[in-house]
Design a protein around this motif. Structure first.
Motif, PDB file in Angstrom:
ATOM      1  N   PHE A 259       0.588  -1.149   0.062  1.00  0.00           N
ATOM      2  CA  PHE A 259      -0.148  -0.006   0.242  1.00  0.00           C
ATOM      3  C   PHE A 259       0.911   1.121  -0.005  1.00  0.00           C
ATOM      4  CE2 PHE A 259      -2.569   3.606   1.898  1.00  0.00           C
ATOM      5  CZ  PHE A 259      -3.687   3.353   1.175  1.00  0.00           C
ATOM      6  N   LYS A 260       1.948   1.314   0.703  1.00  0.00           N
ATOM      7  CA  LYS A 260       2.648   2.345   0.794  1.00  0.00           C
ATOM      8  C   LYS A 260       3.528   2.455  -0.523  1.00  0.00           C
ATOM      9  CE  LYS A 260       3.093   4.622   4.996  1.00  0.00           C
ATOM     10  NZ  LYS A 260       2.193   5.747   5.145  1.00  0.00           N
ATOM     11  N   LYS A 261       3.597   1.346  -1.165  1.00  0.00           N
ATOM     12  CA  LYS A 261       4.552   1.650  -2.708  1.00  0.00           C
ATOM     13  C   LYS A 261       3.995   1.977  -3.660  1.00  0.00           C
ATOM     14  CE  LYS A 261       7.518  -1.599  -1.745  1.00  0.00           C
ATOM     15  NZ  LYS A 261       7.952  -3.696  -2.823  1.00  0.00           N
ATOM     16  N   TRP A 262       2.139   1.994  -3.490  1.00  0.00           N
ATOM     17  CA  TRP A 262       1.826   2.476  -4.686  1.00  0.00           C
ATOM     18  C   TRP A 262       0.708   3.617  -4.014  1.00  0.00           C
ATOM     19  CZ3 TRP A 262      -3.430   4.220  -2.550  1.00  0.00           C
ATOM     20  CH2 TRP A 262      -4.483   4.439  -3.892  1.00  0.00           C
ATOM     21  N   GLU A 263       0.950   4.117  -3.070  1.00  0.00           N
ATOM     22  CA  GLU A 263       0.666   5.637  -2.517  1.00  0.00           C
ATOM     23  C   GLU A 263       1.710   6.445  -3.040  1.00  0.00           C
ATOM     24  OE1 GLU A 263      -1.763   5.978   1.766  1.00  0.00           O
ATOM     25  OE2 GLU A 263       0.730   5.973   1.891  1.00  0.00           O
ATOM     26  N   ALA A 264       2.855   6.117  -2.993  1.00  0.00           N
ATOM     27  CA  ALA A 264       4.171   6.606  -3.760  1.00  0.00           C
ATOM     28  C   ALA A 264       3.934   6.719  -4.991  1.00  0.00           C
ATOM     29  CB  ALA A 264       4.986   6.135  -2.741  1.00  0.00           C
ATOM     30  N   SER A 265       3.328   5.741  -5.897  1.00  0.00           N
ATOM     31  CA  SER A 265       3.660   6.058  -7.096  1.00  0.00           C
ATOM     32  C   SER A 265       2.968   6.163  -8.140  1.00  0.00           C
ATOM     33  CB  SER A 265       3.269   4.585  -7.768  1.00  0.00           C
ATOM     34  OG  SER A 265       1.914   3.867  -7.154  1.00  0.00           O
ATOM     35  N   PRO A 266       3.584   6.719  -9.416  1.00  0.00           N
ATOM     36  CA  PRO A 266       2.403   8.012 -10.518  1.00  0.00           C
ATOM     37  C   PRO A 266       0.837   7.133 -10.128  1.00  0.00           C
ATOM     38  CG  PRO A 266       4.089   7.370 -11.041  1.00  0.00           C
ATOM     39  CD  PRO A 266       4.377   6.167  -9.968  1.00  0.00           C
ATOM     40  N   LYS A 267       0.282   6.630  -9.870  1.00  0.00           N
ATOM     41  CA  LYS A 267      -0.517   6.244 -10.101  1.00  0.00           C
ATOM     42  C   LYS A 267      -1.243   6.699  -8.806  1.00  0.00           C
ATOM     43  CE  LYS A 267      -1.709   1.781 -13.116  1.00  0.00           C
ATOM     44  NZ  LYS A 267      -2.215   0.211 -12.777  1.00  0.00           N
ATOM     45  N   GLY A 268      -0.924   6.545  -7.554  1.00  0.00           N
ATOM     46  CA  GLY A 268      -1.504   6.635  -6.360  1.00  0.00           C
ATOM     47  C   GLY A 268      -1.400   7.787  -6.222  1.00  0.00           C
ATOM     48  N   LYS A 269      -0.552   9.168  -6.995  1.00  0.00           N
ATOM     49  CA  LYS A 269      -0.080  10.336  -6.672  1.00  0.00           C
ATOM     50  C   LYS A 269      -1.936  10.588  -7.633  1.00  0.00           C
ATOM     51  CE  LYS A 269       4.430  11.335  -5.258  1.00  0.00           C
ATOM     52  NZ  LYS A 269       6.071  11.181  -5.244  1.00  0.00           N
ATOM     53  N   LYS A 270      -2.057  10.461  -8.469  1.00  0.00           N
ATOM     54  CA  LYS A 270      -3.103  10.572  -9.933  1.00  0.00           C
ATOM     55  C   LYS A 270      -4.119  10.281  -9.013  1.00  0.00           C
ATOM     56  CE  LYS A 270      -5.186   9.765 -13.916  1.00  0.00           C
ATOM     57  NZ  LYS A 270      -5.947   8.488 -14.835  1.00  0.00           N
ATOM     58  N   VAL A 271      -4.561   9.408  -8.030  1.00  0.00           N
ATOM     59  CA  VAL A 271      -6.448   9.031  -7.519  1.00  0.00           C
ATOM     60  C   VAL A 271      -6.008   9.748  -6.325  1.00  0.00           C
ATOM     61  CG1 VAL A 271      -7.137   7.564  -5.652  1.00  0.00           C
ATOM     62  CG2 VAL A 271      -5.602   6.835  -8.380  1.00  0.00           C
ATOM     63  N   TYR A 272      -4.965   9.872  -5.624  1.00  0.00           N
ATOM     64  CA  TYR A 272      -4.946  11.237  -4.674  1.00  0.00           C
ATOM     65  C   TYR A 272      -5.505  12.782  -4.872  1.00  0.00           C
ATOM     66  CZ  TYR A 272      -3.974   7.970  -0.398  1.00  0.00           C
ATOM     67  OH  TYR A 272      -4.025   7.012   0.077  1.00  0.00           O
ATOM     68  N   ALA A 273      -4.927  12.506  -5.966  1.00  0.00           N
ATOM     69  CA  ALA A 273      -5.089  14.050  -6.668  1.00  0.00           C
ATOM     70  C   ALA A 273      -6.633  14.624  -7.476  1.00  0.00           C
ATOM     71  CB  ALA A 273      -3.992  14.202  -7.933  1.00  0.00           C
ATOM     72  N   ALA A 274      -7.212  13.776  -7.613  1.00  0.00           N
ATOM     73  CA  ALA A 274      -8.405  13.402  -8.463  1.00  0.00           C
ATOM     74  C   ALA A 274      -9.051  13.669  -6.637  1.00  0.00           C
ATOM     75  CB  ALA A 274      -8.864  12.347  -9.154  1.00  0.00           C
TER      76      ALA A 274
END
Length: 176
Positions: free
Chosen positions: A59-74
């Protein structure tokens, strides 16, 4: 006659003793089942312990990935609408959810230029009439995310099209 009376009184004492003993056992069980609220320190320790597990690491890796950052930005783009429970204009982009999803009934929608999964608790027939590129107005109290999905998940609680209510979340039964 005295023997029958004594026998009935003795039977009454034994039965009432069993009833009260059973009641105390049930009260003890209910006390054991109600979890006490965790303190901030306990919650933090539990979180750190979970983050050390393979699921927490992923989960931490996903949060730091571009996909995770895109989801958090949305999610951040619609946070004010979610918090205030105000109208959001959405355009339906797909009538099906991503392959392998287990979210129940939902559609893909574009809100403010970003794609979202719009999920509903039940499957209202009125939402079956939606088509791709339909403009709808939605309201929600919640947005979530999961590493399995490349989009934020908006829990639809109200939907309308052309000033007609398509869906309104039913209030919970029997509680707060």
């Amino acid at each position: 006659m005295k023997k029958v009376t004594y026998a009935l009184i003795l039977l009454l004492v034994v039965v009432s003793g069993l009833v009260f003993a059973n009641r105390e056992i049930k009260n003890e069980d209910s006390k054991k089942l109600s979890p006490k609220a965790l303190t901030d320190a306990e919650r933090s320790a539990a979180r750190k312990q979970w983050e050390a597990t393979p699921a927490g690491i992923n989960f931490k890796k996903w949060e730091a990935s571009p996909k995770g950052k895109k989801v958090y930005a949305a999610e951040a783009k619609i946070r004010k609408h979610i918090k205030d429970y105000t109208n959001m204009e959405a355009v339906v982009t797909s009538l099906s959810l991503p392959p392998g999803s287990r979210l129940g009934f939902g559609v893909m929608a574009r809100i403010n230029g970003d794609d979202y999964i719009l999920r509903f608790d039940d499957e209202p027939q009125q939402l079956r009439s939606l088509k791709v590129n339909d403009k709808i107005i939605i309201r929600s109290h919640g947005v979530s995310h999961a590493p399995k999905y490349a989009y934020p998940i908006v829990s639809g609680e109200y939907a309308e099209r052309d000033s007609k209510v398509l869906y309104k979340h039913a209030p919970r039964k029997g509680g707060c």
